[in-house]
Design a protein around this motif. Structure first.
Motif, PDB file in Angstrom:
ATOM      1  N   SER A 111      -1.526  25.496 -16.762  1.00 23.68           N
ATOM      2  CA  SER A 111      -2.540  25.810 -17.773  1.00 23.68           C
ATOM      3  C   SER A 111      -3.718  26.586 -17.195  1.00 23.68           C
ATOM      4  CB  SER A 111      -3.054  24.511 -18.414  1.00 23.68           C
ATOM      5  OG  SER A 111      -3.658  23.668 -17.437  1.00 23.68           O
ATOM      6  N   GLY A 112      -3.610  26.983 -15.914  1.00 25.73           N
ATOM      7  CA  GLY A 112      -4.669  27.788 -15.306  1.00 25.73           C
ATOM      8  C   GLY A 112      -5.890  27.016 -14.866  1.00 25.73           C
ATOM      9  N   ARG A 113      -5.803  25.706 -14.823  1.00 28.80           N
ATOM     10  CA  ARG A 113      -6.965  24.892 -14.418  1.00 28.80           C
ATOM     11  C   ARG A 113      -6.994  24.728 -12.906  1.00 28.80           C
ATOM     12  NH1 ARG A 113      -6.504  19.638 -18.166  1.00 28.80           N
ATOM     13  NH2 ARG A 113      -8.524  19.175 -17.171  1.00 28.80           N
ATOM     14  N   ASP A 114      -8.199  24.479 -12.397  1.00 31.68           N
ATOM     15  CA  ASP A 114      -8.382  24.326 -10.950  1.00 31.68           C
ATOM     16  C   ASP A 114      -7.729  23.026 -10.480  1.00 31.68           C
ATOM     17  OD1 ASP A 114      -9.313  24.634  -8.335  1.00 31.68           O
ATOM     18  OD2 ASP A 114     -11.154  23.532  -8.768  1.00 31.68           O
TER      19      ASP A 114
ATOM     20  N   THR B 145       0.830  -1.208   0.000  1.00 25.20           N
ATOM     21  CA  THR B 145       0.000   0.000   0.000  1.00 25.20           C
ATOM     22  C   THR B 145       0.860   1.252   0.000  1.00 25.20           C
ATOM     23  OG1 THR B 145      -1.731  -1.173   1.220  1.00 25.20           O
ATOM     24  CG2 THR B 145      -1.829   1.233   1.233  1.00 25.20           C
ATOM     25  N   LEU B 146       1.932   1.220   0.781  1.00 19.23           N
ATOM     26  CA  LEU B 146       2.841   2.363   0.852  1.00 19.23           C
ATOM     27  C   LEU B 146       3.469   2.643  -0.507  1.00 19.23           C
ATOM     28  CD1 LEU B 146       4.231   4.442   2.690  1.00 19.23           C
ATOM     29  CD2 LEU B 146       5.958   2.709   3.203  1.00 19.23           C
ATOM     30  N   GLY B 147       3.976   1.605  -1.166  1.00 20.80           N
ATOM     31  CA  GLY B 147       4.602   1.788  -2.475  1.00 20.80           C
ATOM     32  C   GLY B 147       3.622   2.316  -3.508  1.00 20.80           C
ATOM     33  N   ASP B 148       2.406   1.751  -3.517  1.00 21.40           N
ATOM     34  CA  ASP B 148       1.384   2.194  -4.476  1.00 21.40           C
ATOM     35  C   ASP B 148       0.982   3.642  -4.212  1.00 21.40           C
ATOM     36  OD1 ASP B 148      -0.770   1.651  -6.529  1.00 21.40           O
ATOM     37  OD2 ASP B 148      -2.034   2.091  -4.794  1.00 21.40           O
ATOM     38  N   SER B 149       0.802   4.004  -2.949  1.00 26.43           N
ATOM     39  CA  SER B 149       0.382   5.368  -2.610  1.00 26.43           C
ATOM     40  C   SER B 149       1.456   6.377  -2.965  1.00 26.43           C
ATOM     41  CB  SER B 149       0.047   5.446  -1.114  1.00 26.43           C
ATOM     42  OG  SER B 149      -1.028   4.591  -0.786  1.00 26.43           O
ATOM     43  N   LEU B 150       2.717   6.051  -2.705  1.00 26.95           N
ATOM     44  CA  LEU B 150       3.809   6.969  -3.057  1.00 26.95           C
ATOM     45  C   LEU B 150       3.869   7.202  -4.563  1.00 26.95           C
ATOM     46  CD1 LEU B 150       6.629   5.691  -0.661  1.00 26.95           C
ATOM     47  CD2 LEU B 150       5.381   7.854  -0.493  1.00 26.95           C
ATOM     48  N   GLN B 151       3.646   6.153  -5.340  1.00 27.86           N
ATOM     49  CA  GLN B 151       3.664   6.304  -6.786  1.00 27.86           C
ATOM     50  C   GLN B 151       2.513   7.190  -7.256  1.00 27.86           C
ATOM     51  OE1 GLN B 151       5.987   5.084  -9.223  1.00 27.86           O
ATOM     52  NE2 GLN B 151       4.804   6.675 -10.261  1.00 27.86           N
ATOM     53  N   ARG B 152       1.344   7.005  -6.662  1.00 26.94           N
ATOM     54  CA  ARG B 152       0.185   7.816  -7.055  1.00 26.94           C
ATOM     55  C   ARG B 152       0.382   9.280  -6.644  1.00 26.94           C
ATOM     56  NH1 ARG B 152      -4.794   4.641  -4.608  1.00 26.94           N
ATOM     57  NH2 ARG B 152      -5.969   6.369  -5.554  1.00 26.94           N
ATOM     58  N   ILE B 153       1.001   9.522  -5.488  1.00 28.10           N
ATOM     59  CA  ILE B 153       1.286  10.900  -5.083  1.00 28.10           C
ATOM     60  C   ILE B 153       2.269  11.532  -6.064  1.00 28.10           C
ATOM     61  CG2 ILE B 153       2.374  12.330  -3.302  1.00 28.10           C
ATOM     62  CD1 ILE B 153       1.311  10.300  -1.244  1.00 28.10           C
ATOM     63  N   SER B 154       3.271  10.759  -6.484  1.00 27.18           N
ATOM     64  CA  SER B 154       4.235  11.266  -7.462  1.00 27.18           C
ATOM     65  C   SER B 154       3.534  11.630  -8.771  1.00 27.18           C
ATOM     66  CB  SER B 154       5.313  10.209  -7.716  1.00 27.18           C
ATOM     67  OG  SER B 154       6.237  10.638  -8.688  1.00 27.18           O
ATOM     68  N   ASP B 155       2.613  10.783  -9.210  1.00 25.56           N
ATOM     69  CA  ASP B 155       1.862  11.067 -10.444  1.00 25.56           C
ATOM     70  C   ASP B 155       1.006  12.326 -10.280  1.00 25.56           C
ATOM     71  OD1 ASP B 155       2.976   8.784 -11.513  1.00 25.56           O
ATOM     72  OD2 ASP B 155       1.221   7.523 -11.140  1.00 25.56           O
ATOM     73  N   LEU B 156       0.381  12.470  -9.098  1.00 27.09           N
ATOM     74  CA  LEU B 156      -0.448  13.654  -8.854  1.00 27.09           C
ATOM     75  C   LEU B 156       0.404  14.915  -8.797  1.00 27.09           C
ATOM     76  CD1 LEU B 156      -3.034  12.317  -6.257  1.00 27.09           C
ATOM     77  CD2 LEU B 156      -3.544  13.274  -8.506  1.00 27.09           C
ATOM     78  N   ASN B 157       1.610  14.810  -8.270  1.00 22.94           N
ATOM     79  CA  ASN B 157       2.525  15.960  -8.274  1.00 22.94           C
ATOM     80  C   ASN B 157       2.693  16.509  -9.684  1.00 22.94           C
ATOM     81  OD1 ASN B 157       3.203  16.423  -5.613  1.00 22.94           O
ATOM     82  ND2 ASN B 157       5.027  15.135  -5.637  1.00 22.94           N
ATOM     83  N   ILE B 158       2.941  15.610 -10.609  1.00 26.86           N
ATOM     84  CA  ILE B 158       3.150  16.012 -12.012  1.00 26.86           C
ATOM     85  C   ILE B 158       1.873  16.600 -12.595  1.00 26.86           C
ATOM     86  CG2 ILE B 158       3.710  15.154 -14.316  1.00 26.86           C
ATOM     87  CD1 ILE B 158       5.433  12.991 -12.907  1.00 26.86           C
ATOM     88  N   GLN B 159       0.743  15.952 -12.301  1.00 27.74           N
ATOM     89  CA  GLN B 159      -0.532  16.406 -12.848  1.00 27.74           C
ATOM     90  C   GLN B 159      -0.922  17.767 -12.279  1.00 27.74           C
ATOM     91  OE1 GLN B 159      -3.608  13.498 -12.304  1.00 27.74           O
ATOM     92  NE2 GLN B 159      -5.017  14.473 -13.752  1.00 27.74           N
ATOM     93  N   ILE B 160      -0.678  17.984 -11.003  1.00 30.83           N
ATOM     94  CA  ILE B 160      -1.019  19.263 -10.373  1.00 30.83           C
ATOM     95  C   ILE B 160      -0.218  20.399 -10.993  1.00 30.83           C
ATOM     96  CG2 ILE B 160      -0.760  20.571  -8.224  1.00 30.83           C
ATOM     97  CD1 ILE B 160      -1.571  17.960  -6.756  1.00 30.83           C
ATOM     98  N   THR B 161       1.088  20.160 -11.214  1.00 31.11           N
ATOM     99  CA  THR B 161       1.921  21.187 -11.832  1.00 31.11           C
ATOM    100  C   THR B 161       1.427  21.511 -13.239  1.00 31.11           C
ATOM    101  OG1 THR B 161       3.846  20.488 -10.549  1.00 31.11           O
ATOM    102  CG2 THR B 161       4.270  21.753 -12.539  1.00 31.11           C
ATOM    103  N   ALA B 162       1.043  20.486 -13.989  1.00 33.03           N
ATOM    104  CA  ALA B 162       0.544  20.709 -15.354  1.00 33.03           C
ATOM    105  C   ALA B 162      -0.764  21.494 -15.346  1.00 33.03           C
ATOM    106  CB  ALA B 162       0.348  19.360 -16.052  1.00 33.03           C
ATOM    107  N   PHE B 163      -1.669  21.144 -14.436  1.00 30.06           N
ATOM    108  CA  PHE B 163      -2.954  21.850 -14.337  1.00 30.06           C
ATOM    109  C   PHE B 163      -2.730  23.305 -13.948  1.00 30.06           C
ATOM    110  CE2 PHE B 163      -6.854  18.967 -13.980  1.00 30.06           C
ATOM    111  CZ  PHE B 163      -6.337  18.057 -14.869  1.00 30.06           C
ATOM    112  N   GLN B 164      -1.834  23.505 -12.992  1.00 27.70           N
ATOM    113  CA  GLN B 164      -1.579  24.861 -12.524  1.00 27.70           C
ATOM    114  C   GLN B 164      -0.990  25.718 -13.642  1.00 27.70           C
ATOM    115  OE1 GLN B 164       1.631  25.624  -9.669  1.00 27.70           O
ATOM    116  NE2 GLN B 164       0.096  26.515  -8.285  1.00 27.70           N
TER     117      GLN B 164
END
Length: 481
Positions: A188-191, A167-186
């Protein structure tokens, strides 16, 4: 002011009111959603070259309380760890037996002493000899059952470790993916509010397993470090490795790689140093490698204590021959006590199912044939040996006690640990409840407040709509000229 300027101002007010209504509605809809941070709109009065452009929605902000959230996460990890360890210690205590239980070792030893005392009073009685043999067999079975139950506790903890690591390994990977997605959204001005909610939920999951410190990075990204300083996520997530041990031998106490350790980026982590402790992962390791091992060492030492007492009391046996209780039919070796509780056997010389003879309980294991006159010498010697104060082998508190006293010490020690864990779990749960309530007050949704806000938005929308209605009348009048 021109009519077109008034029209633009009213439209900006309607647009802002619509955005505010949508944001408030989202808050109300997610009032019961775990991890949802209340949204609010940041409105400003726009102007250009001294000309008002009306109201503008600069951004939608998500409520945050970093200090409260960190305190709540610390309490959450503590509560989860305390609860897991408490449940494990309940099972450890069940294996040993609570003080006063008829199945606990003190009661079993007391029953054996009573059987020896009865045989000493009537040494020629075949039924009393049978009663002693039966009580010895029951004691052996009790040691076997305790060893098996403690092994089950360790194996269950090992499975919990494997699940936590996955669970720890899977969650860390998903947080890493969200880090990238959040930066991309930000960019482009998206919420990014929803993505931040998702990431915070995953951080909560990680934190229950291993308490973490969250370090903000550029572009709304975060890095995660354990409170012991292990890097779990920076530019990429740490690589975690753990090989489950489905069956843990009783003798395995952490030496020789059994049971397995945790590897982070290929480096073995010493869980006893607390670098990844404080959450459910550390609690599971403590159960597997500390709590259950202490209990196993205790029953091994108790088995050795009783067996060596019975050996010493029977002077008819050869010096290297086993006593009434043996280590798989061999004499007790105090240098190899680990796992003895599971190896303990009734000496085949008195085990009827193995062709033994019960009269040896009266006359001694080293006698070749029944003695012509029954005496109480050996039963009395066996009884006195159990009741004599002596220091037990390593694994029990270092105090001179009789066998029943050593057993009581072991039961009291385990019950004391269980009670301490229960108190810790209760305190941790209370602390978590308090901090969770404070965090909800700070960043959560209060539906009463949101409904009041919605009424204000309705009034503003109605006022701007009224202005548009007046402007329409003015335009119609103008066009009729």
């Amino acid at each position: 002011m021109s009519l077109s300027a008034a029209l633009n101002l009213s439209l900006s007010g309607l647009t802002a009111s619509a955005r505010a209504a949508a944001t408030t509605s989202e808050n109300i809809a997610n009032a019961a959603t775990p991890g949802y941070g209340r949204r609010s709109i940041d409105q400003v009065s726009g102007a250009e070259n001294g000309v008002s452009l009306g109201v503008q929605v600069r951004e939608i902000t998500r409520a945050e309380a970093p200090v409260l959230t960190q305190l709540r996460r610390d309490a959450d990890a503590d509560a989860a760890a305390s609860d897991l360890r408490q449940q494990g210690l309940i099972n450890v205590e069940r294996a040993i037996g609570k003080p006063g239980d008829v199945t606990a070792f003190p009661a079993q030893i007391a029953a054996l002493e009573s059987a020896f005392a009865a045989l000493a009073a009537t040494p020629e009685s075949a039924s009393l000899q049978t009663a002693v043999a039966n009580q010895l067999s029951l004691l052996v079975q009790r040691f076997h059952a305790a060893e098996e139950q403690l092994g089950t506790v360790r194996e269950s903890a090992d499975r919990q470790i494997a699940t936590a690591v996955a669970t720890l390994g899977d969650s860390l990977q998903r947080i890493s993916d969200l880090n990238i997605q959040i930066t991309a959204f930000q960019s482009s001005g998206r919420d990014v509010g929803t993505l931040l909610d998702q990431r915070d939920g995953l951080i909560d999951t990680v934190n229950r397993i291993v308490p973490v410190q969250v370090v903000p990075r550029e572009g709304e990204q975060v890095s995660l470090y354990s409170t012991g300083g292990v890097v779990l996520l920076d530019t990429r997530p740490a690589t975690l490795s753990f090989t489950p041990t489905p069956t843990i031998p009783s003798e395995a106490r952490g030496d020789g790689g059994i049971p397995a350790s945790l590897l982070v980026n290929g480096r073995e982590i010493d869980m006893t140093r607390g670098t990844l402790g404080g959450g459910t992962l550390g609690a599971a390791f403590a159960l597997r490698d500390e709590d259950a091992v202490v209990a196993l060492a205790g029953i091994d030492a108790l088995a050795a204590d009783i067996a060596t007492r019975l050996e010493a009391a029977d002077t008819t046996r050869a010096a290297t021959a086993p006593g009434l209780l043996a280590d798989r039919n061999s004499a007790i070796n105090l240098n190899a006590v680990a796992g003895l509780a599971g190896r303990l056997t009734l000496n085949p010389l008195v085990d009827v199912s193995e062709g033994g003879a019960l009269w040896r309980l009266r006359d001694g294991l080293g006698t070749a044939a029944p003695q012509p006159s029954a005496t109480a010498r050996l039963p009395n010697a066996l009884l006195q040996s159990l009741r004599e104060a002596a220091t037990a082998p390593d694994g029990l508190p270092d105090a001179a006690k009789d066998s029943a006293g050593h057993a009581a010490q072991l039961a009291n020690m385990i019950t004391g640990k269980r009670l301490a864990s229960e108190d810790a779990s209760t305190a941790a749960s209370a602390g978590l409840a308090t901090l969770s309530a404070e965090e909800r007050d700070a960043v959560g949704v209060n539906t009463d407040t949101e409904l009041q806000t919605l009424l204000s938005i309705e009034a503003a929308y109605e006022a701007n709509a009224r202005v548009l209605s007046v402007l329409r009348t003015l335009y119609d009048t103008l066009l009729e000229i």
